[in-house]
Design an enzyme around this catalytic site. Sequence first.
Site, mmCIF file in Angstrom:
data_model
loop_
_atom_site.group_PDB
_atom_site.id
_atom_site.type_symbol
_atom_site.label_atom_id
_atom_site.label_comp_id
_atom_site.label_asym_id
_atom_site.label_seq_id
_atom_site.Cartn_x
_atom_site.Cartn_y
_atom_site.Cartn_z
ATOM 1 N N HIS A 48 0.868 -1.184 0.000
ATOM 2 C CA HIS A 48 0.000 0.000 0.000
ATOM 3 C C HIS A 48 0.901 1.230 0.000
ATOM 4 O O HIS A 48 1.543 1.532 1.009
ATOM 5 C CB HIS A 48 -0.901 0.006 1.230
ATOM 6 C CG HIS A 48 -1.815 -1.180 1.310
ATOM 7 N ND1 HIS A 48 -3.173 -1.089 1.106
ATOM 8 C CD2 HIS A 48 -1.566 -2.487 1.560
ATOM 9 C CE1 HIS A 48 -3.720 -2.289 1.243
ATOM 10 N NE2 HIS A 48 -2.761 -3.152 1.518
ATOM 11 N N HIS A 89 -4.419 3.628 -2.931
ATOM 12 C CA HIS A 89 -4.509 3.070 -1.575
ATOM 13 C C HIS A 89 -3.817 1.716 -1.490
ATOM 14 O O HIS A 89 -2.968 1.496 -0.626
ATOM 15 C CB HIS A 89 -5.977 2.925 -1.147
ATOM 16 C CG HIS A 89 -6.156 2.288 0.194
ATOM 17 N ND1 HIS A 89 -6.342 3.030 1.333
ATOM 18 C CD2 HIS A 89 -6.161 0.993 0.581
ATOM 19 C CE1 HIS A 89 -6.452 2.202 2.367
ATOM 20 N NE2 HIS A 89 -6.356 0.959 1.929
ATOM 21 N N GLU A 117 -16.272 -6.414 25.138
ATOM 22 C CA GLU A 117 -15.355 -7.553 25.118
ATOM 23 C C GLU A 117 -14.208 -7.383 24.128
ATOM 24 O O GLU A 117 -13.046 -7.658 24.453
ATOM 25 C CB GLU A 117 -16.112 -8.861 24.803
ATOM 26 C CG GLU A 117 -16.974 -9.370 25.928
ATOM 27 C CD GLU A 117 -18.387 -8.827 25.887
ATOM 28 O OE1 GLU A 117 -19.226 -9.299 26.674
ATOM 29 O OE2 GLU A 117 -18.648 -7.928 25.042
ATOM 30 N N HIS A 166 -25.973 -18.286 25.946
ATOM 31 C CA HIS A 166 -24.894 -18.109 26.916
ATOM 32 C C HIS A 166 -24.137 -19.408 27.197
ATOM 33 O O HIS A 166 -23.255 -19.427 28.061
ATOM 34 C CB HIS A 166 -25.456 -17.549 28.224
ATOM 35 C CG HIS A 166 -25.752 -16.089 28.172
ATOM 36 N ND1 HIS A 166 -26.514 -15.513 27.184
ATOM 37 C CD2 HIS A 166 -25.378 -15.067 28.987
ATOM 38 C CE1 HIS A 166 -26.603 -14.215 27.399
ATOM 39 N NE2 HIS A 166 -25.920 -13.918 28.487
#
Length: 693
Positions: free
Chosen positions: A35, A277, A428, A490
């Site tokens: 890049h 890019h 998280e 869960h």
Amino acid sequence: MLAQFVKTHKQSLEDVATGVRLLGMDAVLKAKSGHVGLPLGGAEMGTLLYFAAMHFDPQNSTWIDRDRFVLSAGHGSMLQYSLLHLSGYNLAKEELVNFRQLHSKTPGHPEYGHTEGIECTTGPLGQGLANAVGMALAERMLAARFHDNNESESIIDHRTFVLAGDGCMMEGVSAEACSLAGHLKLNRLIVLYDANNITIDGTIDISFSENVAKRFEAYGFNIFYADGNSFESLAENLDKAYEKSNLPNGETGPSLIVCKGIAGKGSPKWEGKPKIHGNPMSAEDVLEAKKHLGVDNLESFFVPQKCYDSAQKLVSLRTQKAKQWDKKLNEKKHHWEKTNPEKLKLWKDLFETEYANAFLENELLEAKGKMATRVSSGKALAQLAQHNPKLVGGSADLAGSNLTTIPNSSFVNARDFSGRNIHFGVREHGMGAICNGITLHGGLRGYCATFLVFSDYMRPAIRLAALMKIPTLFIFTHDSYGVGEDGPTHQPIEHADSLRIIPNLNVYRPADTLETYVAWQQALDSKIASALLLTRQDVPDLDENISIKRTFLNLSEQIKKGAYILKDFYNINDTSKKIILVASGSEVQIALQTAQKLEMSNHKLSVRVVSCPCPQVLVKNPLHLNTLVPKEYFTVAIEASSAQSFAEIVGRSGAIYGMKDFGASAPFHQLSQHFGFTEPQFSEFILNQLNLR
């Protein structure tokens, strides 16, 4: 200040920026990969940081109080490699010539531990920015431990700089981490946002139209705007951010400088266009750009000597603080030795000591008995934290369930960072990446916790910890359907297996308190990342049900190899049919009960039970595996998960007793019966496998 510095050294800075552009173009062209847009467009930002703003020492790259720089937009790695090379780090031009080639020090994205001067592995966008939040938090926590009378006198006093792009701002992990950074007012974090408005697929308006500055202002960041290709504009706004960083804790937040620059700046044909890019320029385009930059020698990887001369002159100014700091530290140590020996001991503990985390026998005995392994883990953490001040961390809004709060220590807040506990909130992914940043910073050891099922939310951060080979500790509780009434959303099924397949990650699923303590010790002794998988429900103390004497040291040696014999055949030489049961975690007790039941039956069976907290480690030790589980014996593995980690252990003729679907919502004991994880059901399964039914 920087604005005045730019006025005085403008030509030298421009010389260095030209060198950065030349090296970036040639390296990407030779590799035919990479890049080039950021090395060209970010040359002024990188040059100003490395050669005017940051304090570091190329001859002492791990100097404790150096400013940290994180290239969160890691795809633009040649920008940083060029800066490291020009600033005198151990990165020869030959390494730039070998950009993206096997065994070079210049891989496609910056890699921690691979290239001197790289603070963290970046590439997955947003991760670097989140790591930097952890570094900035670690700096404040360490500064609080070593300040004398007021913050300005702390021996720890540096800043964390980040260069992030549009992609970093789109990724969710940056939102989680920066939200917490703003909440904690980490004002020594300074983010340069390369807002060049292009991505691989095109200009960003095809997918991204939010006002990033307003979003970060809402987080609590100070917002500034700069021309990303103007030294003067960048310096003026870095000065403003620097002023904010000098304010006392709690008075202001981090700073975001929105740098409106041009990707590919210096390429007459491609600057500002999406193609620059992620694609190399053609050889003709590179020659055209070199002429545009005023370079006469068009030879590949030629950099005018004045670029090196200017770089050397500017770097000599950046390294002065390191030499002054070494003198200051020695003075501090002498002062502490006479007036505050505890602080001197703390310094040595954090920065000069490797820990061997042995438990006192009486502490272990006090923790014996029937309890959930998450409770055992909490007791282990409490004991370890007394002996190891490096430990800091917390939970994703589950501290009371994960039991990860260090006793007798406060939680950090925007005005007081002296505690060792962190409220990460329900973040998280950000939590995992921030903990990696804490560990990467040095001086502290980050741990973090949530339910095992939510390891999915933080898997990229776990993977990067493993990739970087850093010893971040991940604690996961509620490790099976034992969660009970919360139901299948869960209750983890495939999660243990999915973690075990990650290289350089030690995964422990202990069966009782003693195994949990051993797992903690081994995790803290390890130089790579570890994960502890812990029960919500109580499990028995296995010593009450076996005749084999287990000691902490003996078990430690065995678990290093992945598993050990918990109960052996009652007579290896008799004529009974011998079978082996292998289990981890809460299912070890079922294996023990089943072994006793089978041996009391009239089928003349003799059963060995192997406790296997680390199946992925066991299979890497074939001699130990064959000793514990000889191939001639029928072997069954049991785990309340998909349990595919045990396939190589049981072999093609063995069997796996695991979960084949998601969980259900009901009390734990009802689910045990429903899913077949009881002794009678497991015994029946084995007898059917042996054709004894």
